[in-house]
Design a protein around this motif. Structure first.
Motif, PDB file in Angstrom:
ATOM      1  N   ALA A  75       0.917  -1.149  -0.061  1.00  0.00           N
ATOM      2  CA  ALA A  75       0.079   0.033   0.065  1.00  0.00           C
ATOM      3  C   ALA A  75       0.559   1.256   0.120  1.00  0.00           C
ATOM      4  N   ASP A  76       0.411   2.403  -0.567  1.00  0.00           N
ATOM      5  CA  ASP A  76       1.209   3.626  -0.338  1.00  0.00           C
ATOM      6  C   ASP A  76       0.541   4.644   0.616  1.00  0.00           C
ATOM      7  N   MET A  77       1.364   5.205   1.173  1.00  0.00           N
ATOM      8  CA  MET A  77       0.845   6.029   2.285  1.00  0.00           C
ATOM      9  C   MET A  77       0.733   7.445   2.046  1.00  0.00           C
ATOM     10  N   ALA A 100      -5.825  13.018  -1.822  1.00  0.00           N
ATOM     11  CA  ALA A 100      -6.692  13.079  -3.076  1.00  0.00           C
ATOM     12  C   ALA A 100      -6.646  12.210  -4.001  1.00  0.00           C
ATOM     13  N   CYS A 101      -5.763  11.088  -3.758  1.00  0.00           N
ATOM     14  CA  CYS A 101      -5.439  10.036  -4.319  1.00  0.00           C
ATOM     15  C   CYS A 101      -5.959   8.565  -3.595  1.00  0.00           C
ATOM     16  N   GLY A 102      -6.452   8.864  -2.512  1.00  0.00           N
ATOM     17  CA  GLY A 102      -7.355   7.623  -1.610  1.00  0.00           C
ATOM     18  C   GLY A 102      -5.852   6.621  -1.076  1.00  0.00           C
ATOM     19  N   HIS A 103      -4.655   7.229  -0.904  1.00  0.00           N
ATOM     20  CA  HIS A 103      -3.818   6.315  -0.469  1.00  0.00           C
ATOM     21  C   HIS A 103      -4.046   6.156   1.099  1.00  0.00           C
ATOM     22  N   ASP A 104      -4.798   6.851   1.781  1.00  0.00           N
ATOM     23  CA  ASP A 104      -5.199   6.922   3.050  1.00  0.00           C
ATOM     24  C   ASP A 104      -6.097   5.517   2.984  1.00  0.00           C
ATOM     25  N   ALA A 134       6.131   8.161  -0.528  1.00  0.00           N
ATOM     26  CA  ALA A 134       6.366   8.802  -2.045  1.00  0.00           C
ATOM     27  C   ALA A 134       5.921   7.948  -3.166  1.00  0.00           C
ATOM     28  N   GLU A 135       4.904   7.550  -3.370  1.00  0.00           N
ATOM     29  CA  GLU A 135       4.273   7.104  -4.585  1.00  0.00           C
ATOM     30  C   GLU A 135       3.950   8.247  -5.777  1.00  0.00           C
ATOM     31  N   GLU A 136       3.577   9.329  -4.955  1.00  0.00           N
ATOM     32  CA  GLU A 136       3.132  10.615  -6.219  1.00  0.00           C
ATOM     33  C   GLU A 136       4.139  10.899  -6.752  1.00  0.00           C
ATOM     34  N   GLU A 137       5.210  11.099  -6.228  1.00  0.00           N
ATOM     35  CA  GLU A 137       6.578  11.842  -6.553  1.00  0.00           C
ATOM     36  C   GLU A 137       7.702  11.190  -5.809  1.00  0.00           C
ATOM     37  N   VAL A 161      -3.238  -2.578  -5.104  1.00  0.00           N
ATOM     38  CA  VAL A 161      -4.438  -2.163  -5.430  1.00  0.00           C
ATOM     39  C   VAL A 161      -4.738  -0.567  -5.513  1.00  0.00           C
ATOM     40  N   HIS A 162      -5.294   0.023  -6.488  1.00  0.00           N
ATOM     41  CA  HIS A 162      -5.845   1.479  -6.343  1.00  0.00           C
ATOM     42  C   HIS A 162      -7.209   1.734  -6.706  1.00  0.00           C
ATOM     43  N   ASN A 163      -7.866   2.336  -5.878  1.00  0.00           N
ATOM     44  CA  ASN A 163      -9.130   2.884  -5.831  1.00  0.00           C
ATOM     45  C   ASN A 163      -9.401   3.546  -7.196  1.00  0.00           C
TER      46      ASN A 163
HETATM   47 ZN    ZN Z   1      -2.541   7.006  -6.142  1.00  0.00          ZN
END
Ligand code: ZN
Ligand code: ZN
Length: 397
Positions: A75-77, A100-104, A134-137, A161-163
């Motif tokens: 998962a990404d944080m 805003a990307c649902g990583h929460d 640091a997934e977004e950047e 998985v990504h929403n």
């Molecule tokens: Zn994302």
């Protein structure tokens, strides 16, 4: 829907965790509080936790039985550096940062799976729960790999998985092969010699060269690239000039390239360099091309995708699984993990946006929109998906 009953029973607690993380977004590698929340939950369920993998990544491990097979769940944080438009109760408390990307939600789904598996999971082998920054950047996945992720926590396969807003709530979308694109950024710098706008023959005009180059670059997609290969090339910035009666000395262009293969990306970069160099030279200007490859394409392993599809069908029913979804030109740094290990990256539908509570901002709710919110109804489904992947991959044979 077929969420595991025990997971459904703590769905409300998951929602509380998700909203707490949403209210305290952290960007890039600075996910210290989020990593604290993640690590302390995992430890409270009795899992050994290693922190600081790839700066602020967290890995927890759960072992059962005697098999030496292992699965990684990721998962990404991290959140985004943008202002939230929502004013519901769990809105961001941090100025200029927002989930805003649902990583929460991704983080909470994986926590739910860890909680269930630590108490009642039926499998033979090892699970590594991987929480990355640091997934977004910033390529947090690569930072974790560089920090020995798969040497210290070896796995045979890895899943994420990504929403996805717009896919019906709780449905899954996936495909074998490329599912998300590579992303690269470029900058073209042109230098001529400035002159009076009324006497263009006394200088070399970088604005004219820039205009020619913007047009010519599109010919790479239509004349050089194999038409059956998909790619996008967008010039998104043109900067030049200060006065309307002065031909400037400098101009620069910026933009992005997306592809589904390294071969297509190699071709685009080399043709771009050739077009820029020759066009600028022909028009008397000097040129420079900066081309930076950020994330590679996200490519799903066919065998592991078949396993994922089987699990999705069990969890939400065949009608709610699209196993040949159209790939997207957006990019994802889970691609680095899929370069290192076979696995599968899938989308789970976030629905139409109707789940958002009173106080959400205006407009649609695509990812990276200031009015976006993760759909908490997905939490037990996503956790169940992870759990069933573990039980199928690490079955007793
Ligand atoms: Zn994302
Ligand atoms: Zn994002």
């Amino acid at each position: 829907m077929n969420a595991i009953a025990e997971i459904q029973a703590f769905a409300e607690e998951m929602s509380t965790i998700r909203r707490d993380i949403h209210a305290h977004p952290e960007v890039g590698y600075n996910v210290h509080r989020t990593a604290d929340v993640v690590a302390s939950k995992l430890e409270s369920w009795g899992l050994p936790v290693v922190r600081g993998v790839g700066k602020t990544g967290v890995v927890a491990t759960l072992k059962r039985g005697s098999s030496n097979r292992a699965i990684g769940l990721r998962a990404d944080m991290d959140a985004l550096p943008m202002q939230e438009a929502n004013d519901f109760a769990h809105r961001s408390t941090v100025e200029g940062a927002m989930h805003a990307c649902g990583h929460d939600g991704h983080t909470t789904m994986l926590l739910g799976a860890a909680r269930y598996l630590s108490a009642s999971g039926d499998f033979d082998g090892t699970v590594h729960f991987i929480f990355q920054p640091a997934e977004e950047e910033g390529a947090g996945a690569q930072a974790m790999i560089d920090d020995g992720l798969f040497d210290r926590f070896p796995v045979d396969v890895v899943f994420g998985v990504h929403n996805w807003p717009g896919i019906p709530e709780g449905h899954f979308g996936v495909r074998a092969g490329p599912i998300m694109a590579s992303t690269s950024l470029f900058k073209v710098i042109l230098t001529g010699s400035g002159c009076h706008g009324a006497m263009p023959h006394l200088g070399e005009d970088p604005v004219f060269a820039a205009a020619q180059i913007v047009s010519s670059l599109q010919s790479i997609l239509t004349r050089n690239k194999n038409p059956v290969e998909a790619a996008a090339l967008s010039v998104t910035q043109i900067h030049a000039g200060e006065a309307q009666n002065v031909v400037p000395t400098h101009a620069w262009l910026g933009g992005t390239v997306r592809t589904f293969s390294d071969e297509t990306l190699d071709l685009i970069e080399s043709r771009m360099r050739a077009i820029v160099t020759s066009t600028a030279f022909g028009l008397g200007c000097r040129s420079e091309v900066e081309f930076s490859r950020n994330y590679p394409p996200t490519i799903n392993d066919p065998e592991q995708t078949a396993l994922a599809v089987q699990v999705m069908r069990e969890v939400v029913g065949g009608h709610a699984v699209n196993a040949s979804i159209q790939p997207t030109m957006a990019a994802e740094d889970f691609s680095f993990m899929l370069r290192a290990k076979p696995g599968c990256y899938a989308f789970i539908g976030n629905g139409t946006g109707d789940h958002r509570e009173v106080g959400h901002g205006a407009g649609p709710c695509m990812l990276h929109n200031a009015s976006y919110d993760f759909n908490d109804h997905l939490l037990p489904i996503g956790s169940t998906y992870f759990v069933r992947l573990v039980e199928r991959f690490l079955n007793h044979g």
